[in-house]
Every structure is written in structure tokens, then in C-alpha cells.
Design a protein around this motif. Structure first.
Motif, short mmCIF file in Angstrom:
data_model
loop_
_atom_site.label_atom_id
_atom_site.label_comp_id
_atom_site.label_asym_id
_atom_site.label_seq_id
_atom_site.Cartn_x
_atom_site.Cartn_y
_atom_site.Cartn_z
N GLU A 121 0.85 -1.20 0.00
CA GLU A 121 0.00 0.00 0.00
C GLU A 121 0.89 1.24 0.00
O GLU A 121 1.79 1.37 0.82
CB GLU A 121 -0.90 0.01 1.25
CG GLU A 121 -1.86 -1.16 1.33
CD GLU A 121 -2.87 -1.17 0.21
OE1 GLU A 121 -3.26 -0.10 -0.25
OE2 GLU A 121 -3.25 -2.28 -0.22
N LYS A 122 0.63 2.17 -0.92
CA LYS A 122 1.42 3.40 -1.00
C LYS A 122 1.10 4.32 0.19
O LYS A 122 -0.05 4.43 0.59
CB LYS A 122 1.12 4.14 -2.31
CG LYS A 122 1.42 3.33 -3.56
CD LYS A 122 2.89 3.01 -3.70
CE LYS A 122 3.16 2.17 -4.94
NZ LYS A 122 4.48 1.58 -4.95
N HIS A 124 0.92 7.52 0.34
CA HIS A 124 0.20 8.75 -0.06
C HIS A 124 0.88 10.01 0.46
O HIS A 124 0.24 10.90 1.03
CB HIS A 124 -1.27 8.71 0.39
CG HIS A 124 -2.01 7.52 -0.13
ND1 HIS A 124 -2.19 7.29 -1.48
CD2 HIS A 124 -2.59 6.47 0.50
CE1 HIS A 124 -2.85 6.16 -1.66
NE2 HIS A 124 -3.09 5.64 -0.46
N LYS A 126 3.12 13.03 -1.10
CA LYS A 126 3.60 13.60 -2.37
C LYS A 126 4.82 14.49 -2.11
O LYS A 126 5.10 14.86 -0.98
CB LYS A 126 2.48 14.41 -3.02
CG LYS A 126 1.30 13.57 -3.45
CD LYS A 126 0.30 14.41 -4.24
CE LYS A 126 -0.73 13.53 -4.94
NZ LYS A 126 -1.50 12.70 -4.05
N ASP A 129 4.17 17.58 -0.21
CA ASP A 129 3.95 17.45 1.24
C ASP A 129 5.23 17.62 2.04
O ASP A 129 5.20 17.78 3.25
CB ASP A 129 3.33 16.08 1.58
CG ASP A 129 1.95 15.90 0.97
OD1 ASP A 129 1.30 16.93 0.74
OD2 ASP A 129 1.56 14.75 0.72
N LYS A 179 9.04 7.91 2.14
CA LYS A 179 7.60 7.65 1.89
C LYS A 179 7.16 8.34 0.61
O LYS A 179 6.36 7.79 -0.16
CB LYS A 179 6.77 8.18 3.07
CG LYS A 179 6.85 7.32 4.32
CD LYS A 179 5.95 7.88 5.40
CE LYS A 179 6.06 7.06 6.69
NZ LYS A 179 5.21 7.59 7.75
N THR A 183 5.61 6.60 -2.81
CA THR A 183 4.35 7.02 -3.42
C THR A 183 4.54 7.43 -4.87
O THR A 183 3.77 7.04 -5.76
CB THR A 183 3.74 8.22 -2.64
OG1 THR A 183 3.65 7.86 -1.26
CG2 THR A 183 2.37 8.58 -3.15
N GLU A 184 5.59 8.22 -5.13
CA GLU A 184 5.77 8.81 -6.47
C GLU A 184 6.34 7.82 -7.49
O GLU A 184 6.07 7.94 -8.67
CB GLU A 184 6.69 10.04 -6.37
CG GLU A 184 6.12 11.17 -5.52
CD GLU A 184 5.05 11.99 -6.22
OE1 GLU A 184 4.81 11.77 -7.42
OE2 GLU A 184 4.44 12.84 -5.56
N ASN A 186 5.69 5.07 -9.01
CA ASN A 186 4.56 4.14 -9.19
C ASN A 186 4.96 2.78 -9.74
O ASN A 186 4.43 1.76 -9.34
CB ASN A 186 3.52 4.77 -10.14
CG ASN A 186 2.81 5.94 -9.48
OD1 ASN A 186 2.60 5.91 -8.28
ND2 ASN A 186 2.49 6.95 -10.25
#
Length: 438
Positions: A121-122, A124, A126, A129, A179, A183-184, A186
Motif C-alpha cells: 500500500e502506498k 500517499h 507527495k 507534502d 515515503k 508514493t511517487e 509508481n
């Protein structure tokens, strides 16, 4: 993510897999079994409570993996239909495979142990952030995002970075940056490992785990291996250290950049607060060493805005700028604690209030509805003050007091920075000798 969601997803996947298996869609069944096991391993690491639950899930994983391997082996040999669950292969098949797969069960066991390190699970988070740290973000984009998006840029002698070390004081956002990468990036497989994943009490198993981690990363490339607190695994080698610790470091060195090991498509990302204890050979293998410093004033201003979010507040831009200038020497984590404490001040006002008055404001249940019979804490001398405590207020009628500048200043007086000058001097010296500013 809600507790138990990953486990629920795993159960759904293996249920579908058994249906496909029954309907003789063997390729789809194999894919679903393997995907389901990935989720089970993630659940063992992050959700399962108690040893019994973990052992039960592990037993199921072994069962589903065994079935997936049988289907895979059978399809590879060109059999029209895979052998049934519980049936064994013919003697000829066993004989032909005996040499090549003699150590396979052990390897499979180690790899299944490591698959829990894959971030399914990513998180989230970015790039936007992460406040400040522009040089660090650019270096990570250069190493992770660009080679995947524009592979033709990285041909010939132009090759992406293979190792990046993020170092700096605690609480400055090193793990948070990782993190953001998870997320980035993909299309990449993200492995998040710590010393507990790679160190075993059994002789010789630790270095096998390191080797299998890199083999797993090569199988799932492009891959990112993130090692938090890398100093716990790769401190300087010395004469009086244990043999097992020395062997883990040696295997690590060989896998990161050794003869006969392919490192294309693999980035090793390390994070540490004490980079001066790293072994010189490990330090060399981290080609980019980026210092993640304490946040500057403009970054602290952004952090205050991020942490305050949409909570009702009376703070304006000038107040936030003043707070940013007053928090010199505070890390991102320190600012987070200051804001969290300030956000609790209205709750404390409600708890300790002896008088409440009627006020107009948005309904606690639906912010679009404005109500004029809400109650908010006040001083005994205020107009319309009624003597009562929070116990007398209806749950749907409380109007929370907004966070004020005074609340934040009070929290600032009690929350001190956690980074000392001595550590900062050591980090600055290491940056001058070996690193670059982030």
C-alpha cells in the motif's frame, strides 16, 4: 489505512484464486495466489496481533505458495492441466528438477520472509507534502523517477545513481522523503527493511537474507531498497566485533557493488542520524550523500501551515511568520509536536471552563449548516455567561474555541528542540568531508 483491510484483501484474492483453480483457469489462479500471499505477508508485518494469528497466516501462505508453485511448474513443462492439489509429480519430472532446485525450498522460505518488506500500500505522501529539502528531492527524482519515465536519457555512460544516503539530525524528514519516493515511484517495487528483517539468530542465515533481498529486488526491478537507520547494520568494521556482524557487512558490500552482481534498476536508499559510524566501504557505495538539515525559516512557516491544516484558528500570516522566526533550531518533528500541543489547548479550555455562553457557528455535524444556539467556553464576567461545565453541554451543541497565537506561544514555552549543538557540529563536519547540502 483501516486495521484489517490488507488481511481482508488477501482473503478476497485467495478466494478468487481457488475459484479460478476450480474452473481450470490455471494461469490466473497462479497470479492471484501469489498476489494474495503478498498481501498476507504485509498483514503479518503490520496488522496481525499475537503469535497465534501470525503462525496461522504463515501456514496459509505456505499452503497457497505451494499450490502456486505446482501450477507454475506444471505450466512450464507444457502439461495441459496442472496436477491436482495434493498430488505429486512423476518420478521423471522430479529427477530432471532435482539438481537445479536442490536448495529451492530454503531459498523460497527466506524470500517469503522478506516479501513482508515490500510496501504493497502506498503511503500517499507527495513531493509537495515535504517542506523545503529541494536539493534532496531533485537528487531522488534524478535517481528514481527520471530513469523510469525517460529510459532513453540513461544510456551509454550516463547511468542513474545506485546508492543515496540521507543523513541529518533526527526529525528532519529522512523517512518522510522515503515515503514520498514510495508514493511517487509508481512502477517501482519499494522494499522497506530494517535490521530486524535481515538479522537472524541462526548462523549463516543473516547473509543469506541480505543476498535474497537483492535477488528479490532484481526479480522485481525497477526496485528501491530503503534501509532506515542503516548505521545499525553497517557500522565500521573492527577487530573485536562478532563474526556474524562482519559477514553481514561483507555480503552487503558484495551485493551493493560486487563482481558478478547486476545492480541495474536497483537503488539503495539509506537513512541515518549518525553517519560518522558508517564503514568507509559502505560510505563509498552510497554515491550521493545528502545532508538533510534542520528546516530554514520559510520551510518552518510551511510546516506550521501543513500541521495546522483546516483546524479553526485565529492565526494570520504575520503570526505564522513570527512563529517561524521563533522556532530556530527546531526540527520538523519538533514543530509537529508544538502544533499538536497547541491544537489541544481549546480542548483543555472546554475541560476546565466553569462558564459557557451561546454563540453562532457551523454545526459540529454538518459545517454547511449555521446554528445560533451553540455553546462555547467563556470567562465568568462575559455577557450571557452561564455557570455550567462541559458535562452539561449537549454533544451536538459545542462550538470549539479557535486556536489563538497565545495557545501556540504557551505550547512553544513547554516544547523544547530535541537536537543539540554537539551533534549538529559532527553532522556539519561530516557534510564538509563527504556530503552535499540537501
Amino acid at each position: 489505512m483501516a486495521q484489517g483491510t490488507t488481511l481482508q484483501k488477501a482473503i478476497e484474492l485467495v478466494t478468487k484464486a481457488t475459484e479460478e483453480d476450480r474452473n481450470k483457469n490455471y494461469e490466473e489462479a497462479q497470479r492471484l495466489y501469489e498476489h494474495g500471499v503478498e498481501y498476507f505477508l504485509h498483514a503479518i508485518k503490520y496488522e496481525a496481533q499475537g503469535d497465534k494469528a501470525k503462525d496461522s497466516i504463515r501456514a496459509k501462505c505456505c499452503q497457497y505458495l505451494e499450490r502456486a508453485e505446482k501450477i507454475k511448474a506444471s505450466l512450464k513443462k507444457g502439461h495441459k492441466k496442472p496436477i491436482k492439489d495434493g498430488e505429486s509429480e512423476s518420478k521423471d519430472d522430479k529427477k530432471s528438477d532435482s539438481d537445479s532446485d536442490s536448495d529451492d525450498p530454503e531459498k523460497k522460505k527466506l524470500q517469503s520472509k522478506l516479501e513482508g518488506a515490500i510496501v504493497v500500500e502506498k503511503p500517499h505522501v507527495k513531493w509537495s507534502d515535504v517542506a523545503g529539502l529541494d536539493a534532496a528531492k531533485e537528487a531522488l527524482k534524478e535517481a528514481v523517477i527520471l530513469p523510469i519515465k525517460f529510459p532513453h536519457l540513461f544510456t551509454g555512460k550516463r547511468i542513474p545513481w545506485k546508492g543515496i544516503l540521507l543523513f541529518g539530525p533526527p526529525g528532519t524528514g529522512k523517512s518522510y522523503l522515503a515515503k514520498a519516493v514510495a508514493t511517487e515511484a509508481n512502477n517501482s517495487t519499494f522494499f522497506s527493511v530494517s535490521s530486524s528483517d535481515l538479522v537472524s539468530k541462526w548462523l549463516g542465515e543473516s547473509e543469506k537474507l541480505v543476498r535474497n533481498l537483492f535477488e528479490l529486488a532484481r526479480a522485481h526491478k525497477p526496485s528501491i531498497i530503503f534501509i532506515d537507520e542503516v548505521d545499525s547494520l553497517c557500522s565500521s568494521r573492527s577487530e573485536n566485533e562478532s563474526e556474524s556482524a562482519r559477514r553481514i557487512k561483507t555480503e552487503f558490500l558484495v551485493q551493493m557493488q560486487g563482481v558478478g552482481n547486476d545492480t541495474d534498476g536497483i537503488l539503495v536508499l539509506g537513512a541515518t542520524n549518525i553517519p560518522w559510524v558508517l564503514d568507509a566501504a559502505i560510505r563509498r557505495r552510497f554515491e550521493k550523500r545528502i545532508y538533510i538539515p534542520l528546516p530554514e525559516e520559510h520551510a518552518r512557516l510551511t510546516m506550521f501551515k501543513i500541521h495546522l491544516g483546516n483546524t479553526p484558528t485565529q492565526l494570520n500570516e504575520e503570526d505564522l511568520k513570527e512563529l517561524a522566526s521563533k522556532t530556530e533550531g527546531y526540527s520538523g518533528a519538533d514543530i509537529s509536536i508544538v502544533v499538536r500541543d497547541a491544537l489541544m489547548q481549546p480542548v483543555r479550555k472546554v475541560q476546565t471552563a466553569t462558564h459557557f455562553r451561546y454563540a453562532t457557528g457551523p454545526s459540529p455535524k454538518n459545517k454547511d449548516i449555521i446554528m445560533d444556539d451553540l455553546l462555547t467556553p467563556c470567562s465568568p464576567g462575559d455577557d450571557g455567561a452561564k455557570e455550567m461545565t462541559w458535562m452539561d453541554v449537549d454533544g451536538d451543541k459545542l462550538l470549539e474555541p479557535p486556536v489563538t497565537m497565545r495557545d501556540v506561544i504557551r505550547s512553544l514555552a513547554t516544547s523544547k528542540p530535541t537536537v543539540n549543538d554537539e551533534d549538529l557540529k559532527k553532522l556539519q563536519k561530516f557534510t564538509e568531508d563527504f556530503g552535499q547540502e540537501g
